[in-house]
Design an enzyme around this catalytic site. Structure first.
Site, PDB file in Angstrom:
ATOM      1  N   LYS A  87       0.675  -1.222   0.167  1.00  0.00           N
ATOM      2  CA  LYS A  87      -0.066  -0.146   0.338  1.00  0.00           C
ATOM      3  C   LYS A  87       0.849   1.420  -0.140  1.00  0.00           C
ATOM      4  CE  LYS A  87      -3.563   2.846   0.702  1.00  0.00           C
ATOM      5  NZ  LYS A  87      -4.267   3.018  -0.602  1.00  0.00           N
ATOM      6  N   ASN A 105     -12.817   3.935  -6.143  1.00  0.00           N
ATOM      7  CA  ASN A 105     -12.222   4.191  -4.704  1.00  0.00           C
ATOM      8  C   ASN A 105     -11.595   5.396  -4.500  1.00  0.00           C
ATOM      9  OD1 ASN A 105      -9.206   4.202  -3.665  1.00  0.00           O
ATOM     10  ND2 ASN A 105      -9.316   3.069  -5.697  1.00  0.00           N
ATOM     11  N   ASN A 133       5.673   0.981  -2.313  1.00  0.00           N
ATOM     12  CA  ASN A 133       4.899   2.388  -3.374  1.00  0.00           C
ATOM     13  C   ASN A 133       5.084   3.452  -2.459  1.00  0.00           C
ATOM     14  OD1 ASN A 133       2.191   3.717  -3.970  1.00  0.00           O
ATOM     15  ND2 ASN A 133       2.563   2.535  -5.349  1.00  0.00           N
ATOM     16  N   CYS A 164      -1.263  11.125  -7.746  1.00  0.00           N
ATOM     17  CA  CYS A 164      -2.109  11.683  -6.825  1.00  0.00           C
ATOM     18  C   CYS A 164      -2.484  13.039  -6.973  1.00  0.00           C
ATOM     19  CB  CYS A 164      -1.362  11.196  -5.613  1.00  0.00           C
ATOM     20  SG  CYS A 164       0.335  11.117  -5.565  1.00  0.00           S
ATOM     21  N   THR A 171      -5.331   4.126 -11.577  1.00  0.00           N
ATOM     22  CA  THR A 171      -6.907   4.383 -11.806  1.00  0.00           C
ATOM     23  C   THR A 171      -7.158   5.613 -12.778  1.00  0.00           C
ATOM     24  OG1 THR A 171      -7.161   5.550  -9.838  1.00  0.00           O
ATOM     25  CG2 THR A 171      -7.522   3.081  -9.797  1.00  0.00           C
ATOM     26  N   GLY A 217      -3.809  -3.034 -14.685  1.00  0.00           N
ATOM     27  CA  GLY A 217      -5.284  -2.322 -15.051  1.00  0.00           C
ATOM     28  C   GLY A 217      -6.434  -3.587 -15.464  1.00  0.00           C
ATOM     29  N   GLY A 270      -4.374  -6.115  -9.290  1.00  0.00           N
ATOM     30  CA  GLY A 270      -4.994  -5.193  -8.073  1.00  0.00           C
ATOM     31  C   GLY A 270      -6.379  -5.619  -7.700  1.00  0.00           C
TER      32      GLY A 270
HETATM   33  C1  LIG Z   1      -8.597   0.296  -3.282  1.00  0.00           C
HETATM   34  C2  LIG Z   1      -7.521   0.832  -4.168  1.00  0.00           C
HETATM   35  C3  LIG Z   1      -6.251   1.326  -3.378  1.00  0.00           C
HETATM   36  C4  LIG Z   1      -5.104   1.798  -4.359  1.00  0.00           C
HETATM   37  N1  LIG Z   1      -4.039   2.284  -3.677  1.00  0.00           N
HETATM   38  C5  LIG Z   1      -2.926   2.669  -4.282  1.00  0.00           C
HETATM   39  C6  LIG Z   1      -1.893   3.159  -3.791  1.00  0.00           C
HETATM   40  O1  LIG Z   1      -1.925   3.365  -2.516  1.00  0.00           O
HETATM   41  N2  LIG Z   1      -0.807   3.594  -4.641  1.00  0.00           N
HETATM   42  C7  LIG Z   1      -0.788   3.356  -5.935  1.00  0.00           C
HETATM   43  O2  LIG Z   1      -0.096   3.634  -6.567  1.00  0.00           O
HETATM   44  N3  LIG Z   1      -1.878   2.708  -6.587  1.00  0.00           N
HETATM   45  C8  LIG Z   1      -2.945   2.331  -5.639  1.00  0.00           C
HETATM   46  N4  LIG Z   1      -4.134   1.752  -6.396  1.00  0.00           N
HETATM   47  C9  LIG Z   1      -3.872   1.714  -7.791  1.00  0.00           C
HETATM   48  C10 LIG Z   1      -3.940   0.126  -8.231  1.00  0.00           C
HETATM   49  O3  LIG Z   1      -2.386  -0.247  -7.716  1.00  0.00           O
HETATM   50  C11 LIG Z   1      -3.836  -0.210  -9.536  1.00  0.00           C
HETATM   51  O4  LIG Z   1      -3.130   0.831 -10.216  1.00  0.00           O
HETATM   52  C12 LIG Z   1      -5.363  -0.016 -10.084  1.00  0.00           C
HETATM   53  O5  LIG Z   1      -6.275  -0.305  -9.366  1.00  0.00           O
HETATM   54  C13 LIG Z   1      -5.448  -0.480 -11.603  1.00  0.00           C
HETATM   55  O6  LIG Z   1      -5.396  -1.942 -11.515  1.00  0.00           O
HETATM   56  P1  LIG Z   1      -6.408  -2.884 -11.196  1.00  0.00           P
HETATM   57  O7  LIG Z   1      -7.655  -2.619 -12.333  1.00  0.00           O
HETATM   58  O8  LIG Z   1      -6.031  -4.267 -11.250  1.00  0.00           O
HETATM   59  O9  LIG Z   1      -7.094  -2.590 -10.056  1.00  0.00           O
HETATM   60  C14 LIG Z   1      -5.174   1.418  -5.452  1.00  0.00           C
HETATM   61  C15 LIG Z   1      -6.461   0.813  -6.313  1.00  0.00           C
HETATM   62  C16 LIG Z   1      -7.441   0.437  -5.393  1.00  0.00           C
HETATM   63  C17 LIG Z   1      -8.591  -0.166  -6.101  1.00  0.00           C
END
Ligand SMILES: Cc1cc2nc3c(=O)[nH]c(=O)nc-3n(C[C@H](O)[C@H](O)[C@H](O)COP(=O)(O)O)c2cc1C
Ligand SMILES: Cc1cc2nc3c(=O)[nH]c(=O)nc-3n(C[C@H](O)[C@H](O)[C@H](O)COP(=O)(O)OP(=O)(O)OC[C@H]3O[C@@H](n4cnc5c(N)ncnc54)[C@H](O)[C@@H]3O)c2cc1C
Ligand SMILES: Cc1cc2nc3c(=O)[nH]c(=O)nc-3n(C[C@H](O)[C@H](O)[C@H](O)COP(=O)(O)OP(=O)(O)OC[C@H]3O[C@@H](n4cnc5c(N)ncnc54)[C@H](O)[C@@H]3O)c2cc1C
Ligand SMILES: Cc1cc2nc3c(=O)[nH]c(=O)nc-3n(C[C@H](O)[C@H](O)[C@H](O)COP(=O)(O)O)c2cc1C
Ligand code: FES
Ligand code: FES
Lengths: 310, 272, 310, 272
Positions: free
Chosen positions: C52, C76, C106, C137, C200, C250, C272
């Site tokens: 995280k 989210n 991260n 961010c 995201t 993704g 993810g």
């Molecule tokens: C609940 C949640 C929390 C996330 N927190 C972070 C984070 O702290 N740092 C980060 O770089 N990406 C964060 N992400 C992004 C994911 O690492 C990933 O890049 C994104 O969700 C796309 O991949 P997925 O479709 O497989 O989830 C978060 C995603 C979700 C859904």
């Protein structure tokens, strides 16, 4: 239980100079030239019909395969196959002219001059009520991006079209940009009477058997409910920045989806991919919006638009 | 013959062969009488995964005063057909149909040859039933070449078996009937048929159609083929189901399998 | 039928200086600090665990509601709730250190200095094998956009982190930009050892009962299979431009999804949102990739990577 | 008590009350014995719409040598529960569980009061069953206040009815039992209970919990409540199910309903 008096709420909305019966229109490229859906719904009940993108010359379109399903959506690379503006006027417009519905011609060009000429011809034709300028298409001259990704180019296309026509001009924006509000502001300044968004997000998918792309064109436009959250966010962002009407597009499948767009401030919505899976989607959405207004005791849809409480 | 949206109630959904299902649907009497070769787009209303409707040929159709019955014969190849296969009696589906332009049977010739590959038998079965009911056509005119991968894939012959005078089943592996691709088997017999006197109707995978085009090699046979292509709308609106077709002047353009087809003249198809 | 000799294909991949057992890692924010999934899978079988996002100080995160389901995905707005880098090192790292798996931290900062300090502390700690720099961010100082939307700022963050650490530095890119390749090139030039994408897509959704956003934060990040086509397209675009390894992220739910990313050229993938709906997703994906390699008679996963035939 | 992934086979799935279903699932014997208040995340494997798993409390649990049986009592409120309701005997679901921290019953007091709103009865029913099985607890100690909107929503009282000495059913509209919100009805009786001698267990919608907090007004009652929040992972990884909680020093932090809860001390919850 009290019986609700189902007095139909007022549904007419105004997109700049263009008055629509209701805020539910079809999205370009997903409703053919109207005829294709005439057997499924009464076209006269639509707010407007936006026809398939028209170019100066007829376009063959891309070689197949052109579409691929994705989770909650689809990719398409039709490549703007269309009959061309002249054939549209001669062969397709007569049918639409007989309908009592606003007809919006979606136009597309590879050069500034294309846009100019297509706008000219459509403005001279009877039965076109507005132009929607598609600036979301890839433009080789501009480094693989699109006219719509650069505020200056977007503004220039807008003023060229504005100069050629007295019809209301809606500029359709691409979501494949860092800041859609800057494009929206640029085209507003250049004279757009309204903006519509979003066009498709660029995506791709790979066939594991052949290790080739599923689409012959490699990439395609992602549409459908998968993209709705992105579309809604962009519409809300743009609504806060521009003062012209905003038309919401992207993944609208149900009345609930459409209502979200209206609530964040879209004056109207366009229904795209939903037509494919449910040819009656527009009518069900219209009915659902009315029901919501009645349940919420709102007498005019305009009283709902923009009532979002962030 | 024009499509509209109907609720279809599943009356039966039986696995008639490994991975092959026969679904009987009951729908409203307003469903238009389909022409052989027409199809329906089918989906579960409200379900977004799979997202698009799936095109399936009408295998059989009947009506009485109160309802219509549509039979679909389909092979499970992916998510959409998997979900169809899971439907039990009483489930509801949404059907858009009948769609497309079916086979043209206005001027069939003396010999009528049917060539199918795999589940491509489905629209041909309905066509054969329909031709058989015409007084001017007798079973002795009708010759069928149904090809399958293997004995375990043989399906859809129930109705056509007794309607065609000649049934030349073939399988790729020879487990039943003649061994070989159906186009090759047909090629061996081709001298039996005078091109000017023969109408061919074919449906099967793209590779088979292409092979057939080579076998016929622009002879005077008339061959109508039903094509398959991924579809989104099924109604001609999305331009997604394009196939390259030569027009009268020989110019290429993209036609829509769903609404310009699915039946095309084999000679007009441009293969890549 | 010939019996396939199920000799396991070689799965190790190299992300710049970092060697991974296999190309399947977890995505930040979706796998907690590893512990949360230790009961479901053997963590040692992962290519890497990305923890995280860590900030200098512990972060409360955003007020709830923080998540909402969408078609084929979820939004989210957790707001990077995390224990802070020091507590991570003291409380979470000891557990991970006991595992035989690459640990990637991260990191996230509100200022350049934040990034610098977080990188410093993690580089001094034992058991961190690489840093993944989250530049996706929102940064209020930069007009509501993010560090990651501007190539210059993205490059600056990269070099700041690079200067503080001898660990491999992966820079994680945001998809909410016009041209992701320009950002990728900028961070590569600034010294990134690898790039990972996508984070995201920004989206939102509205509660019709209250006409308020479903998320307290109004907008949130869209993840899940809905975004996969966009992610895959961006990975492919970036692979063609940069020479450092690209990590694909993704909407990967299945081995098939992961294979698409590898084929277009990703050296590894991150899983993810799939972990949420299926805590064993990573292991099923890993097994599926192996099966595909065996079926395709490929002896080393590296021979599959980048074999896309456009 | 730690979660893992299991296949659950639907043994029964009955509409026990308008829009309320009781689903009996059979699963592997390795499923951990759940504590009352724990829940499962349930989904249809491979289906992306709805996308996330849904949290449902364990209503009842039993095991024999060959399998475990998990009962779920759920109300249909949206797409996910609608799909669950459509599952027939023999269907398979994927379950992740048991999850969360259940009710703490290590030191219950003399009076044990249960307060539920609607389907919130589900975890309390299991709790009551579990407490009843303890030799040191008698039914005379157990008093229940189950609240529902209307008579047509009354559900889940079968097991608890004979286990509690006192059943104070109430409905918002008075169609059965006392008329009024359950928190108001309890408030009328509150003097019967000495705070130091009473353990309260509650589950219901957020509004009811908040009202209960006001009724108890930081008195010496001990009240454990089970909260609901939208969930993605259910395992503590996503930080999605946050609830604002006061720690010992009074500082606010966000706790995860799924893994820090779902059971919390009512006094610690910060309402907005
Ligand atoms: C609940 C949640 C929390 C996330 N927190 C972070 C984070 O702290 N740092 C980060 O770089 N990406 C964060 N992400 C992004 C994911 O690492 C990933 O890049 C994104 O969700 C796309 O991949 P997925 O479709 O497989 O989830 C978060 C995603 C979700 C859904
Ligand atoms: C006009 C028409 C009539 C058809 N009639 C029948 C029929 O009677 N019986 C029958 O079993 N099938 C028929 N098909 C094919 C059927 O539509 C596909 O098998 C089905 O859509 C696959 O869906 P799926 O979700 O199960 O598979 P997917 O997961 O979508 O795909 C699995 C495989 O099938 C291929 N495929 C997917 N869609 C199509 C398509 N539209 N055409 C050809 N291949 C496709 C894919 O490329 C992939 O290789 C017909 C297709 C068309 C266009
Ligand atoms: C720990 C826990 C235990 C639960 N136990 C039970 C139970 O035993 N029986 C039962 O019927 N329900 C229970 N719920 C609530 C149940 O999870 C939701 O009703 C369900 O997720 C709704 O899914 P849906 O797709 O049908 O509705 P959706 O379409 O997702 O939503 C419909 C409505 O329900 C609300 N909702 C959605 N998810 C939740 C949620 N997780 N918590 C609260 N409200 C929600 C939405 O805001 C919306 O108003 C529990 C929830 C939690 C967190
Ligand atoms: C098959 C297809 C063809 C399209 N053709 C056009 C077009 O010609 N001009 C245009 O401006 N948009 C076109 N679009 C974009 C849609 O009008 C719409 O902006 C987009 O699909 C998002 O909406 P949806 O998710 O409701 O489909 C097309 C979309 C699809 C799916
Ligand atoms: S499927 Fe849409 S035009 Fe054929
Ligand atoms: S639901 Fe993911 S942390 Fe609780």
């Amino acid at each position: 239980m009290t019986v609700k008096a189902k007095t139909s709420p007022k549904m007419a909305v105004q997109i700049g100079p263009l008055k629509l019966k209701n805020p539910v229109m079809t999205a370009s490229g997903t409703f053919g030239y109207g005829e294709e859906y005439a057997g499924y719904i009464d076209l006269n009940n639509l707010g407007a019909i936006v026809v398939k993108g028209l170019s100066l010359k007829p376009r063959l379109g891309n070689p197949p395969p052109r579409i691929m399903e994705t989770t909650g959506g689809m990719l398409n690379a039709v490549g703007l196959q269309n009959v061309g503006v002249d054939a549209f006027i001669d062969e397709k417009l007569p049918f639409l002219r007989k309908c009592d519905v606003a007809v919006i011609a979606n136009i597309y060009g590879e050069t500034y001059d294309d846009y100019k000429k297509v706008a000219q011809r459509l403005s001279a034709a009877k039965g076109v009520h507005a132009l929607e300028v598609n600036i979301s298409c890839p433009n080789v001259k501009n480094g693989g991006l699109s006219f719509g990704a650069d505020p200056k180019i977007a503004a220039k296309v807008t003023s060229i079209v504005k100069n050629e026509t007295s019809l209301p001009v809606i500029v359709k924006l691409t979501p494949n940009v860092t800041d859609i509000t800057s494009i929206a502001l640029a085209v507003e300044k250049a004279g757009a009477d309204a903006v519509s968004l979003i066009n498709t997000l660029t995506g791709m998918s790979v066939d594991l058997k052949t290790r080739r792309p599923h689409l012959k064109n490699i990439t395609g436009g992602l549409s459908g409910p998968a993209i709705k959250p992105v579309a809604l966010r962009m519409v809300w962002q743009v609504v806060q920045k521009v003062s012209v009407p905003v038309i919401g597009i992207g993944g609208i499948m149900t009345a609930e989806d459409a209502l979200e767009f209206l609530i964040v401030g879209a004056k109207a919505v366009q229904i795209g991919t939903a037509n494919f899976v449910n040819p009656r989607a527009t009518m069900e959405i219209l009915a659902g919006i009315k029901d919501y207004l009645i349940d919420s005791k709102i007498k005019d849809v305009n009283e709902l638009i923009g009532t979002f409480q962030p | 013959m024009a499509g509209n949206i109907y609720i279809g109630e599943v009356l039966e959904n039986e696995e008639v062969q490994e991975n092959c299902f026969l679904m009987k649907l009951r729908t409203a009497p307003s469903f238009d009488n389909p022409v052989p070769g027409q199809f329906v787009m089918i989906r579960i209303a409200g379900l977004n995964d799979p997202f698009l409707s799936r095109p399936i040929s009408i295998y059989s159709f009947s009506r009485n005063e109160i309802f219509c019955t549509i039979d679909l014969l389909y092979r499970v190849v992916g998510k959409g057909t998997q979900i169809l296969a899971g439907l039990i009696e009483g489930s509801q589906v949404e059907i858009n149909g009948p769609l497309g332009n079916g086979f043209d049977t206005t001027s069939v010739r003396k010999n009528i040859v049917f060539i199918s590959g795999g589940i491509g038998i489905a629209p041909l079965s309905m066509l054969i039933e329909s031709l058989s009911s015409k007084s001017e056509i007798s079973s002795s005119q009708m010759i069928m070449y149904p090809g399958f991968q293997s004995i375990s894939a043989v399906v859809g012959l129930e109705k056509v078996d007794r309607l065609c005078s000649d049934m030349n089943v073939c399988t790729d592996d020879g487990t039943v009937g003649e061994k070989g691709f159906v186009t090759q088997i047909f090629k061996k017999d081709i001298r039996q048929f005078k091109p000017e006197d023969t109408s061919i109707f074919a449906c099967g995978p793209r590779g088979m159609m292409k092979a057939l085009a080579e076998v016929l090699n622009k002879s005077k046979f008339i061959c109508q083929v039903s094509l398959e292509e991924r579809m989104a709308c099924g109604t001609g609106a999305c331009m997604g189901c394009a196939v390259a077709i030569k027009d009268k002047e020989g110019a290429m353009s993209y036609k829509r399998v769903c609404s310009d087809g699915p039946v095309f003249d084999l000679n007009d198809i441009i293969w890549d």
